[in-house]
Design an enzyme around this catalytic site. Structure first.
Site, short mmCIF file in Angstrom:
data_model
loop_
_atom_site.label_atom_id
_atom_site.label_comp_id
_atom_site.label_asym_id
_atom_site.label_seq_id
_atom_site.Cartn_x
_atom_site.Cartn_y
_atom_site.Cartn_z
N SER A 266 45.27 -11.94 156.40
CA SER A 266 45.32 -13.21 155.67
C SER A 266 43.87 -13.65 155.42
O SER A 266 42.96 -13.18 156.11
CB SER A 266 46.03 -14.26 156.54
OG SER A 266 45.81 -15.56 156.05
N TYR B 137 47.82 -18.43 164.74
CA TYR B 137 47.85 -17.67 163.49
C TYR B 137 46.48 -17.09 163.12
O TYR B 137 46.35 -15.88 162.91
CB TYR B 137 48.39 -18.54 162.35
CG TYR B 137 48.70 -17.73 161.12
CD1 TYR B 137 49.81 -16.89 161.08
CD2 TYR B 137 47.89 -17.77 159.99
CE1 TYR B 137 50.10 -16.13 159.96
CE2 TYR B 137 48.16 -17.01 158.87
CZ TYR B 137 49.27 -16.20 158.86
OH TYR B 137 49.55 -15.42 157.74
N1 LIG Z 1 52.92 -16.61 152.76
C1 LIG Z 1 51.61 -16.70 152.87
O1 LIG Z 1 50.97 -17.61 152.34
C2 LIG Z 1 50.87 -15.63 153.65
C3 LIG Z 1 49.48 -15.62 153.55
C4 LIG Z 1 48.75 -14.66 154.22
C5 LIG Z 1 49.41 -13.72 154.99
N2 LIG Z 1 50.76 -13.75 155.10
C6 LIG Z 1 51.40 -12.72 155.93
O2 LIG Z 1 52.33 -11.98 155.17
C7 LIG Z 1 53.29 -11.40 156.04
C8 LIG Z 1 54.68 -11.65 155.48
O3 LIG Z 1 54.95 -13.03 155.54
P1 LIG Z 1 55.73 -13.81 154.37
O4 LIG Z 1 54.79 -14.78 153.83
O5 LIG Z 1 56.40 -12.85 153.47
O6 LIG Z 1 56.77 -14.65 155.24
P2 LIG Z 1 58.26 -14.33 155.68
O7 LIG Z 1 59.16 -14.39 154.50
O8 LIG Z 1 58.59 -15.23 156.82
O9 LIG Z 1 58.20 -12.83 156.18
C9 LIG Z 1 57.95 -12.47 157.50
C10 LIG Z 1 59.01 -11.48 157.93
O10 LIG Z 1 58.75 -11.07 159.27
C11 LIG Z 1 59.98 -11.08 159.97
N3 LIG Z 1 59.75 -11.22 161.40
C12 LIG Z 1 59.44 -12.33 162.11
N4 LIG Z 1 59.35 -12.05 163.43
C13 LIG Z 1 59.59 -10.72 163.53
C14 LIG Z 1 59.65 -9.83 164.64
N5 LIG Z 1 59.45 -10.26 165.90
N6 LIG Z 1 59.93 -8.53 164.40
C15 LIG Z 1 60.16 -8.08 163.14
N7 LIG Z 1 60.13 -8.88 162.07
C16 LIG Z 1 59.85 -10.18 162.26
C17 LIG Z 1 60.75 -12.25 159.40
O11 LIG Z 1 62.13 -12.09 159.65
P3 LIG Z 1 63.11 -13.38 159.53
O12 LIG Z 1 63.04 -13.80 158.10
O13 LIG Z 1 64.44 -12.84 159.91
O14 LIG Z 1 62.57 -14.39 160.48
C18 LIG Z 1 60.41 -12.10 157.91
O15 LIG Z 1 61.27 -11.20 157.28
C19 LIG Z 1 53.05 -12.02 157.42
O16 LIG Z 1 52.32 -11.12 158.20
C20 LIG Z 1 52.20 -13.25 157.10
O17 LIG Z 1 51.38 -13.62 158.16
C21 LIG Z 1 51.51 -14.70 154.45
#
Ligand SMILES: NC(=O)c1ccc[n+]([C@@H]2O[C@H](COP(=O)([O-])OP(=O)(O)OC[C@H]3O[C@@H](n4cnc5c(N)ncnc54)[C@H](OP(=O)(O)O)[C@@H]3O)[C@@H](O)[C@H]2O)c1
Length: 319
Positions: A164, A176
């Site tokens: 991130s 985070y």
């Molecule tokens: N959105 C942003 O602005 C942003 C920015 C920078 C980086 N990121 C990173 O991008 C990645 C994806 O996030 P996203 O934004 O797409 O959010 P998201 O939709 O919440 O995706 C995260 C996924 O990880 C799963 N997860 C949570 N705990 C887990 C575990 N213990 N084991 C396996 N899977 C697990 C969640 O499952 P459930 O849905 O079933 O809980 C969800 O499918 C993350 O690493 C996040 O830190 C996001």
């Protein structure tokens, strides 16, 4: 002299551009395992790679997430359940992937699963708040990567770690930012150590995007829990107006910067898997490229002043 510098710079940029655009010719025999495919970037990436002809092995946290992804994709995409905080669950997923890929090995591992909450002022946190986030974002990524290395070496594959911009600039307290800084360090050492085996490692650093991780209701709910459990003394030092003001500022900023176009992130992940020469780092989103990344190179005091000006101030501050 300046003309030579300009010419060399232009030549370097042209070579870099042409090299960056070279893609692998076929994905039909390539297996990619992605964690966190229930929602968000992981879900979108799984669907897009499936359309391109990759063999997608999608790791989901829940049966519901796996079922709905399976229904939306081709029979070529296969799902399994994986909780990256659970060693037994990781072991089972590795065995399943080993059976799926056979002699081919694993071409791509995308460490995408992640959680964010609670995020807020550092003093409000308890140690378990850090442990909970780092269990997924740090130790989950490390354990999954280590477990898949033999299969990745077999295919001279790639690891794509989702960090991130908050792995470059610590904009708030909580686990985070700490977890994403650790992913940067882990990925750098993994890339250097795996170089000799032909395994490439890329880091994707998205800015802010509209997904479950940035959902304002859940961010506020977890912050309220911390606020409600704080000692009266600490709470007094912030004042009763602090919490609503903090939430107001946070919502205002997030509503402005959160980008709904998730493809800006999945395009980077796809490039890391399809390019002949994947990049070491990808900045995904305009805010990442033009705000967070440049800010991370500024002297720390400038960022400190900017954040102190924008965020609400505690009632009993001393300056
Ligand atoms: N959105 C942003 O602005 C942003 C920015 C920078 C980086 N990121 C990173 O991008 C990645 C994806 O996030 P996203 O934004 O797409 O959010 P998201 O939709 O919440 O995706 C995260 C996924 O990880 C799963 N997860 C949570 N705990 C887990 C575990 N213990 N084991 C396996 N899977 C697990 C969640 O499952 P459930 O849905 O079933 O809980 C969800 O499918 C993350 O690493 C996040 O830190 C996001």
């Amino acid at each position: 002299m300046w003309l030579y510098v300009l010419l060399v710079s232009c030549l370097w940029a042209a070579v870099w551009y042409l090299r960056d655009r070279q893609m692998l010719s076929s994905f039909k025999d390539k297996y990619v395992f992605i964690t966190g495919c229930d929602t968000g970037f992981g879900n979108m990436l799984a669907k897009r790679l499936d359309k391109k002809g990759f063999h997608v092995l999608a790791g989901c946290l829940t049966l519901k997430g796996a079922d709905s992804l399976q229904r939306a994709t081709s029979p070529n995409l296969r799902t399994t359940l994986i909780d990256v905080t659970n060693s037994e669950s990781i072991r089972k997923a590795v065995e399943w992937v080993r059976t799926e890929v056979g002699e081919k090995g694993l071409f791509g591992l995308v460490n995408n699963a992640g959680v964010a909450n609670p995020i807020g002022p550092t003093e409000w946190m308890r140690i378990d708040d850090y442990r909970k986030v780092m269990a997924v974002n740090t130790f989950g990524v490390i354990e999954v990567s280590l477990a898949f290395l033999p299969l990745l070496k077999q295919a001279r594959g790639r690891v794509v770690n989702i960090s991130s911009v908050l792995g470059r600039l610590s904009g708030n307290g909580g686990g985070y930012c700490v977890s994403k800084y650790t992913i940067e360090a882990f990925s750098d050492s993994l890339r250097r150590d795996m170089y000799h085996f032909g395994v490439k490692v890329s880091i994707v650093e998205p800015g802010f995007f509209k997904t479950a991780v940035t959902n304002l209701e859940s961010i506020e709910a977890s912050l309220r829990q911390l606020w409600d459990h704080m000692t009266p003394e600490t709470r007094r030092s912030y004042g009763e107006d602090f919490f609503p003001n903090y939430v107001k500022v946070q919502n205002f900023i997030m509503n402005i910067i959160c980008d709904p176009d998730l493809s800006k992130v999945t395009n980077c992940m796809e490039h890391a898997l399809q390019a002949k020469h994947p990049r070491t780092r990808y900045s995904a989103g305009w805010d990442a490229k033009f705000l967070w990344l440049p800010a991370s190179y500024l002297p720390a005091f400038i960022v400190d002043i900017a954040l102190a000006t924008i965020l609400p101030k505690p009632a009993h501050r001393v300056r």
